[in-house]
Write a protein that holds these residues in place. Structure first.
Motif, PDB file in Angstrom:
ATOM      1  N   ASP A 171       0.853  -1.190   0.000  1.00 23.77           N
ATOM      2  CA  ASP A 171       0.000   0.000   0.000  1.00 23.77           C
ATOM      3  C   ASP A 171       0.893   1.245   0.000  1.00 23.77           C
TER       4      ASP A 171
ATOM      5  N   ARG B 227       0.297   3.910   1.239  1.00 26.21           N
ATOM      6  CA  ARG B 227       0.173   4.550   2.544  1.00 26.21           C
ATOM      7  C   ARG B 227       1.159   3.965   3.559  1.00 26.21           C
TER       8      ARG B 227
ATOM      9  N   GLN C 252      -6.425   5.855  -5.812  1.00 22.65           N
ATOM     10  CA  GLN C 252      -7.851   5.518  -5.878  1.00 22.65           C
ATOM     11  C   GLN C 252      -8.349   6.282  -7.089  1.00 22.65           C
TER      12      GLN C 252
ATOM     13  N   THR D  53      -4.847   7.959   0.136  1.00 23.32           N
ATOM     14  CA  THR D  53      -4.109   7.258  -0.915  1.00 23.32           C
ATOM     15  C   THR D  53      -3.508   8.225  -1.922  1.00 23.32           C
TER      16      THR D  53
ATOM     17  N   GLY E 206      -0.103   9.102  -0.371  1.00 24.20           N
ATOM     18  CA  GLY E 206       0.622   8.166  -1.221  1.00 24.20           C
ATOM     19  C   GLY E 206       1.678   8.881  -2.036  1.00 24.20           C
TER      20      GLY E 206
END
Length: 349
Positions: A64, A66, A89, A105, A109
């Motif tokens: 991920d 994140r 996303q 995200t 991110g």
């Protein structure tokens, strides 16, 4: 010649399990690059990533964006030369359903990718892929230019505006000398292997494959549509050019030109004509969330800086999408179909 540049380069792609990420991975595999992908598992069934067995030919890491510690460790291990940031996303509708996750995200991110680059060092070229929806849309008929205000309306669009601002801050604060950084704002992409919900061409394909007529929610909305290879070709071109000359760093729109800025009605009718034996009708109800009626991109900067022109017009993009889909439904290997179309695109004049 552009793809020859990538032979032997260490490439890091965030979001490699997505539709665009899988096509990009396949191009770079064919070019002889050493590809590392970092992403969540695909969230649709079927999905292009698993159908094409891309993970057999790259270093695929499931993670991920994140998760900063895992991401930073990957950068320390891989030591990439070039980074393409696609992990996100990606859906307007999901942004309304999951706004907090969307901002986490798409904004953090991006922070985590850039911070991993800053701390690990060694990256010479970074391309952040955002969207044409980053602009404050006052429903103007003219195409948005790169200097227009960034202020996306909905959570997805706004999170991508924020991703642009984060990238610019890191560029100005930490990467002024050795790392070239650009953001690319692409119009709507279509192509074989997109199975995402709530996108117009995948919805058309699902209806056509089921022998049903197509329901269109907003037939008169105008969007810049282009084939996925058109956008990916620009990402690759910018990453290559700025690798050698940091002066190419910046922000760029990539769209189809006027031929591809069409309304959804025209796009769906092209699809129906190409597929054959199906038709469409306007949905009784709207899809329930805000959508701008007009969105156009001005790509004159890309054209003037790089002497770039689109290769495939929208009719060709639809044709290639239908070709890919029918071949897949007839049992052909998705990886082989991708390779065939990649060669057609990059070897064409």
């Amino acid at each position: 010649m552009m793809l020859d540049f990538y032979k032997g380069k260490n490439i890091f792609i965030s979001g490699h399990t997505g539709f665009k990420g899988t096509w990009l991975s396949k191009i770079l595999i064919m070019a002889g690059a050493n590809v590392t992908g970092y992403a969540l598992r695909p969230d649709t069934e079927p999905n292009l990533f698993e159908l094409s067995y891309i993970d057999k030919n790259i270093n695929s890491i499931i993670g991920d964006v994140r998760d900063f510690e895992l991401l930073k460790n990957c950068f320390d291990s891989v030591k990439p030369d070039i980074v393409f940031h696609l992990a996100a996303q990606p859906l307007v509708s999901a942004g309304y359903d999951m706004p907090r996750y969307t901002f986490e995200t798409n904004v953090m991110g991006t922070v985590n990718i850039l911070e991993s680059m800053r701390l690990s060092g060694g990256v010479k070229s970074f391309v952040n892929i955002t969207t044409d929806k980053v602009y404050r849309n006052n429903v103007t008929a003219r195409g948005f230019k790169e200097e227009d205000c960034l202020d996306g309306y909905d959570p997805y669009s706004n999170s991508k505006s924020c991703s642009e601002l984060v990238t610019n801050s890191y560029r100005n604060s930490f990467f002024t000398d050795n790392t070239a950084i650009s953001t690319v704002r692409a119009g709507n992409v279509i192509g074989g292997g997109d199975f995402a919900p709530g996108r117009i061409i995948p919805d058309c394909i699902r209806a056509a494959a089921a022998g049903e007529n197509i329901e269109v929610f907003n037939p008169y909305a105008v969007r810049p549509y282009q084939h996925v290879l058109e956008a990916l070709g620009v990402y690759l071109m910018i990453a290559e050019k700025q690798y050698s000359n940091i002066e190419y760093s910046g922000c760029y729109n990539v769209g189809p030109g006027e031929c591809g800025c069409i309304n959804n009605e025209s796009l769906v009718q092209m699809f129906c004509d190409e597929w054959g034996g199906i038709s469409w009708h306007e949905a009784d109800n709207k899809n329930g969330f805000h959508e701008a009626d007009i969105l156009r991109l001005d790509c004159s900067k890309l054209q003037s800086v790089f002497n770039w022109r689109p290769k495939w017009c929208i009719s060709t993009a639809v044709k290639k999408t239908v070709e890919w889909t029918k071949a897949f439904l007839n049992g052909e290997n998705p990886d082989d179909i991708m390779e065939k179309q990649i060669k057609e695109f990059f070897l064409s004049d």
